[in-house]
Scaffold this motif. Sequence first.
Motif, PDB file in Angstrom:
ATOM      1  N   CYS A  26       0.833  -1.190   0.000  1.00 40.37           N
ATOM      2  CA  CYS A  26       0.000   0.000   0.000  1.00 40.37           C
ATOM      3  C   CYS A  26       0.879   1.257   0.000  1.00 40.37           C
TER       4      CYS A  26
ATOM      5  N   PHE B 212      -5.728  -3.157  -0.147  1.00 44.70           N
ATOM      6  CA  PHE B 212      -5.010  -2.662  -1.335  1.00 44.70           C
ATOM      7  C   PHE B 212      -4.277  -3.813  -2.029  1.00 44.70           C
TER       8      PHE B 212
ATOM      9  N   ILE C 134      -4.828  -5.371  -5.965  1.00 50.56           N
ATOM     10  CA  ILE C 134      -3.825  -5.608  -7.012  1.00 50.56           C
ATOM     11  C   ILE C 134      -3.903  -7.056  -7.501  1.00 50.56           C
TER      12      ILE C 134
ATOM     13  N   GLN D 197       1.604  -8.140 -11.565  1.00 51.79           N
ATOM     14  CA  GLN D 197       2.168  -6.852 -11.182  1.00 51.79           C
ATOM     15  C   GLN D 197       3.696  -6.918 -11.192  1.00 51.79           C
TER      16      GLN D 197
ATOM     17  N   PHE E 299      -1.308   0.002 -10.494  1.00 52.45           N
ATOM     18  CA  PHE E 299      -1.727   1.223  -9.792  1.00 52.45           C
ATOM     19  C   PHE E 299      -1.587   2.439 -10.704  1.00 52.45           C
ATOM     20  N   ASP E 300      -0.452   2.563 -11.356  1.00 55.66           N
ATOM     21  CA  ASP E 300      -0.246   3.698 -12.257  1.00 55.66           C
ATOM     22  C   ASP E 300      -1.143   3.625 -13.490  1.00 55.66           C
TER      23      ASP E 300
ATOM     24  N   SER F 269      -5.557   2.995 -11.642  1.00 56.81           N
ATOM     25  CA  SER F 269      -6.117   3.709 -10.503  1.00 56.81           C
ATOM     26  C   SER F 269      -6.429   5.158 -10.869  1.00 56.81           C
TER      27      SER F 269
ATOM     28  N   GLY G 137      -3.544   7.198 -10.234  1.00 57.11           N
ATOM     29  CA  GLY G 137      -2.354   6.920 -11.026  1.00 57.11           C
ATOM     30  C   GLY G 137      -2.178   7.913 -12.161  1.00 57.11           C
TER      31      GLY G 137
ATOM     32  N   ILE H 125      -7.931  -0.132  -4.736  1.00 54.57           N
ATOM     33  CA  ILE H 125      -6.550   0.352  -4.892  1.00 54.57           C
ATOM     34  C   ILE H 125      -6.477   1.877  -4.918  1.00 54.57           C
TER      35      ILE H 125
ATOM     36  N   ARG I 239      -5.717   5.529  -3.322  1.00 57.26           N
ATOM     37  CA  ARG I 239      -4.590   5.884  -2.459  1.00 57.26           C
ATOM     38  C   ARG I 239      -5.012   6.067  -1.011  1.00 57.26           C
TER      39      ARG I 239
END
Length: 686
Positions: free
Chosen positions: A441, A463, A467, A478, A490-491, A494, A497, A530, A532
């Motif tokens: 996380c 979190f 993923i 991942q 995430f990038d 999300s 992201g 996921i 933040r």
Amino acid sequence: INHTLEALWADTNDIRAEGGVAIAKGLACNTGLSELHLDGNSIGLRGAQSMGKCLEKNKILKRLCLDDNDIGSWGAKALAAGLCQNNTLATINLADNNIENEGARALYFTVKSFNSSIISICLNKNDIEDSLRLKMNLKLEMHKKSQVQGVQGSEEKNRNKKSCSFPRQAQGLTRLIPQQSLLRCNPMPSSRSRSKTNAEGKANSLNATRRKWYEKRIAEGRSIMQDTMASKRCASSVPLEYLEHCTDNFSDKRIKGKGSCGEVYLATDNLLRRKFVVKKLKLNACSRSDEESLLQAKASFQREIEVFSRFQHRNIPRLFAYFLSSNIRGSQCLVFEYASNGSLQSFLEDDTKRAKLTWTVRIQIAHDVARALQCMHLGEGGQVCYHMDVNPSNVCLKKDFTAMLTDCGSSKLAPADDSSMTMSMMHTFGAKMRGTRGYICPEYAENIVLGREDAFCSSCDIFSLGIVLIDIFTGKLQMSEVDGKQVNHFDSYSLDGGSRKVLKAYTDPLAGKWRERHQDEFSALALRMITRRNDKRPNICQVTSKLRSLSSSAKPWSHDKRNTVCYMFSDPLVWKDSTGMHPCSPRLDYYRELSLLKSAIHESSRDIKVEVGAASWQNLQEQARERCGCLHISCHGLPPAHILLEDEVGGAYWITANKLSEMLRPFPEPFEFVFVVRRKTGIAFH
């Protein structure tokens, strides 16, 4: 009629049901054959029923091999009924016959209550619970010991009847041999040879002592494992010698994988006929001078024992036993339940294996992992616990793709009365970040950098699970390399992201075509998990509830269950009165009814699958959970307006139709249609 043939091998001759029935009829009146092999002949249910009736009459046959004949649980029950009145058969081979728990329970009940001559029943390559196999093996061992003791007692009686004196002629010959001749035949050994002989004798004696001690330790470990597997008792310490014996002295060929601080070995106990995994502390990962790393690794093992001993859950592997050496550099081992399909990561890395994970199976895997986390977060083991390293390598799959969450070595325990207070069982890691890169996380990572040691909470596990859900959804791990670029869910997906890609458009094509609603809701849930900010993520109960709904509603649309008729029958082995239990005679024949059902389906020219099983509450739950299309129950007709269900030991109990509806009410729309036939009364209701 042949009275001289003693053994007959007729393997793989494709005799089928008709041939099996003919052989069984001949065997019923045969007085010479003691061994019969009919492996791989597809005799099916009819052949097994005929063999069961034959065993009631035949008193000569001692060995019967019927492996790979597709007799099913129903055929196994027919054989069990015949064995109730047979006390000569010693060995029966039923491997690879599609026998499930109901058939195995019938055989076990027969061996336990009626038949004492059987000493070996081979049920390999059948889908049977390990606990049931263990109980069967224990009972057969008791039969074997009692028979051996009986033979030894009869031999001793025979020896006592014989005279122990020498015959007179032999005594006379002995007196005629001069003493000098005896000396020439057996000269006195020299002092050197005597000393050599003494040294060899001492070495042999020492080796024999060591061997006896080693065998004793193995037997002690086997007894501990046997008791633990057969009950729900907590893990116990087991001798290291037993683990060495089961892993071929921790051979490299036995390595199945590597954990955060140890290697995992596949162990086999041939006597118990059980497989399990042994996780051994990996000492070569630490330098010889790095005492702190060794202490951390050992503390991780101790924490894992603490965590796993608290839980009895189908999605958390059971800890059977452990070995912890008092020496910090000695062996440290944990013994776990075995998941034969390996890790989820191994499936996602291989295209061939990944194709086996249909979208419905993937939802079920996600649900299983969420259930395991829910058990930990809600403190069902007595104390709230956080996993801290949820990733595909720590999700293992059983044969039926049931998922189990493993590797709790980095877990944290928290007081059950205040989940906001966290407490590490072993403060050996200090402020070191725990978890796997890419699944940690972001907020937790930032807090660790800022020196906030107790920054982990339940939403951090959420979190990591989010993923994993995206790994399952996209089929891409991942932080793996795809087309020369590193995957970062995430990038990419999300809202916090950089790329903000639409996750729904990146489903794994090998999973098959998703239903649109399930695709939308699964991807939306993963994205919420996921975010933040911790307070924006759903809690574990909300995640589990959503995945349960998706899993349940997805199953009737799968090809396997959508057009399935489940035919269940109640055919108990015994009935009970004030004097005890008695075999059911005459037994009801359900074969004709099943044949008529299959004929009707065939004439309809529709793609409808028929599944056959015993009418037990366990089977009803399973079919309701999987939302089978149609349920057909065939049972005894007395007492009126009641349905007969089988229990788990070959007996039966009755429920009303209203009670059946009430029992199935918790399952959302389990069956489209239920038809119940009550035999011998002419009454049918649905």
